[in-house]
Design an enzyme around this catalytic site. Sequence first.
Site, PDB file in Angstrom:
ATOM      1  CB  SER A   1      -0.893   0.017   1.240  1.00 29.30           C
ATOM      2  OG  SER A   1      -1.538   1.272   1.396  1.00 29.30           O
TER       3      SER A   1
ATOM      4  CE1 TYR B   1      -4.705  -1.987   4.856  1.00 31.22           C
ATOM      5  CE2 TYR B   1      -3.760   0.217   4.561  1.00 31.22           C
ATOM      6  CZ  TYR B   1      -4.266  -0.962   4.022  1.00 31.22           C
ATOM      7  OH  TYR B   1      -4.320  -1.119   2.662  1.00 31.22           O
TER       8      TYR B   1
END
Length: 704
Positions: free
Chosen positions: A581, A594
């Site tokens: 990400s 996350y």
Amino acid sequence: MSTSTSTTPQRARGTGGTADDVVAALVGRSNRLGSDPRVTNYAGGNTSAEGVAVDPVTGRDVELLWVKGSGGDLGTLTEQNLAVLRLDRLRSLVDVYPGEEREDEMVAAFDYCLHGRGGAAPSIDTAMHGLVDAAHVDHLHPDAGIALATAADGEALTAEIFGDEVVWVPWRRPGFQLGLDIAAVKAANPQAIGCILGGHGITAWGGTSDEVEQRSLAIIRKAEEFIAARARSLGAHPFGDVRRGYEALPEAERRARAAALAPVVRGLASVDAPQVGHFTDSEVVLDLVARERLRALAELGTSCPDHFLRTKVKPLVVDVPASASVEETVVALREAHEAYRADYAAYYERGAAAARGRGEEPPAMRGADPAIVLVPGVGMFSFGRDKQTARVAGEFYVNAINVMRGAETISTYAPIPEAEKFRIEYWALEEAKLQRLPKPKPLATRVAFVTGAASGIGKAIATRLAAEGACVVVADLDLARAQAAAAEIGSADVAVGVAADVSSEAAVQAALREAVLAFGGVDLVVNNAGLSLSKTLFETTEADWDLQHDVMAKGSFLVSREAARILVAQEMGGDIVYISSKNSVFAGPNNIAYSATKADQAHQVRLLAAELGQYGIRVNGVNPDGVVRGSGIFASGWGANRAAVYGVPEEKLGEFYAQRTLLKREVLPENVAAAVFALCSSDFSHTTGLHVPVDAGVAAAFLR
């Protein structure tokens, strides 16, 4: 094309109505015959029908032959798979036939007999259908018929079983001369309904479509009944006794052993060219590999041309007991493979020398690796350029086992000589057919394992990889959704769905075992499974932290480790891709768990690239951002939370993310899939340890 019937009896023979009626009856008959594996094998055999249509140029009736074209399959035959030829021109070829030494030239001559555009390309067996004086002809490859055709005393047995109703035709390579032979046999035996073609199969003829179909089935049934009666009277199994220690392993142990061996077997079968694999542990296979005569029968090889063109002339046999360890079996497998390659090369040199003695230059050797590998207690591995080819090769060898058992039951199995097998396998016409195959897609022969692939980015990746030629394993926590996604992508020859809780070592191992059993191995692994909880530091619980790290950091580690074991065993290199990400390098609010686990994944890319490069395994990553549409993570509540953080309506979140990028473009799952494909393509063959941003340009996330 306008169709009509003629009142001339000879020209209307067997039409049963208009040309459309003739074609419909032929297609229906072909589909029925081709759907029964006892009648013929996949893509094997051919059928035909004669009829009358109006020539649009002259307005006169013209006699036509509709016959299955080259490469078609009877079970799935449609009108488009039929070659359409003018009978008068086809039969006139007899007058210009240059003889058996030059009969291959007749295949090109068929093109000058086509009616209009002619439909499918005519096959080598066209002469068999056009020259025989019958309105309807079936040529089939039933196991019982080939058992009779390969029996040492097949001619005498044919007379014993059928009397003068079915005539024996000695082995001859398919072609124009064989068509002349069968035509002569029918003319000399007006009482006959068909013939047994030595080493090959059966041919039947009739005045109507129904009549020839019934005659074909009658020949097959009678041969089956004769073999069954002989089997009941035998005092011993035709393959010998079961060898002690070679019995089939229990199913669970058998499949676990197969999964452990499959990557090694696939790697050896892919030395000359990458192959996709298929595993078969049917009762027929397990019985053969347990028997005393396994090696002797396997050495004789297959006989029917359709069989050995798919399976090679003989299989590789790993002659070790089922009680042997995996390590012992691997040692025996490697030794057997080395011997197999030397034996095949010698077979090629003998055949090539004989061809040169006839003034022919054979095609180059296509490869010395086996297409069929037999392992006692475990089963059979079969290989091909794609999953369907690998599966069909296995089906053909099951046919060959049935043939051998039938022939040994009624006589002695006596396949055609090696020299004839070589002439078929390295036939110039067969080589030309191979050259006409479509160019392989970029990821052909590669097997992809994609986690979290039932929806969103993972599903887009799996779909793109399949479209580029890969076989795809859709792995997801939800098995039903994984199977549904796989079914959307394609048949089981293209995609399968498996359950995969990536946070569980046992579950990951089980999922990869299923992948290996489905396609023979794994080449391309995509760590995509993920989830996210958008919370502040103070709201993030220990359970929140553990859950996200278990799925993404630990899950990626487990999948990569277990997949790497397979990749190393295959010795074929491979790719591992992490869907990380933008957050792995960019610090944003309210997502500590996350972002931390994404940073973990990003560094795993670097670490594994450094460790696995020695095996030819590339490890790269993709850093997406703002993939809202189709995203499972955003749909599960992450989107609403991020929208609240940024103060925008949730339905506008994708647009918001787009406006903060340099390119002002929304990122879609398909954009991530495109990056994965690019990284796994040959264009990036020298790239490893790379992270590719797919975020439409987020300057704060630029890699430094």
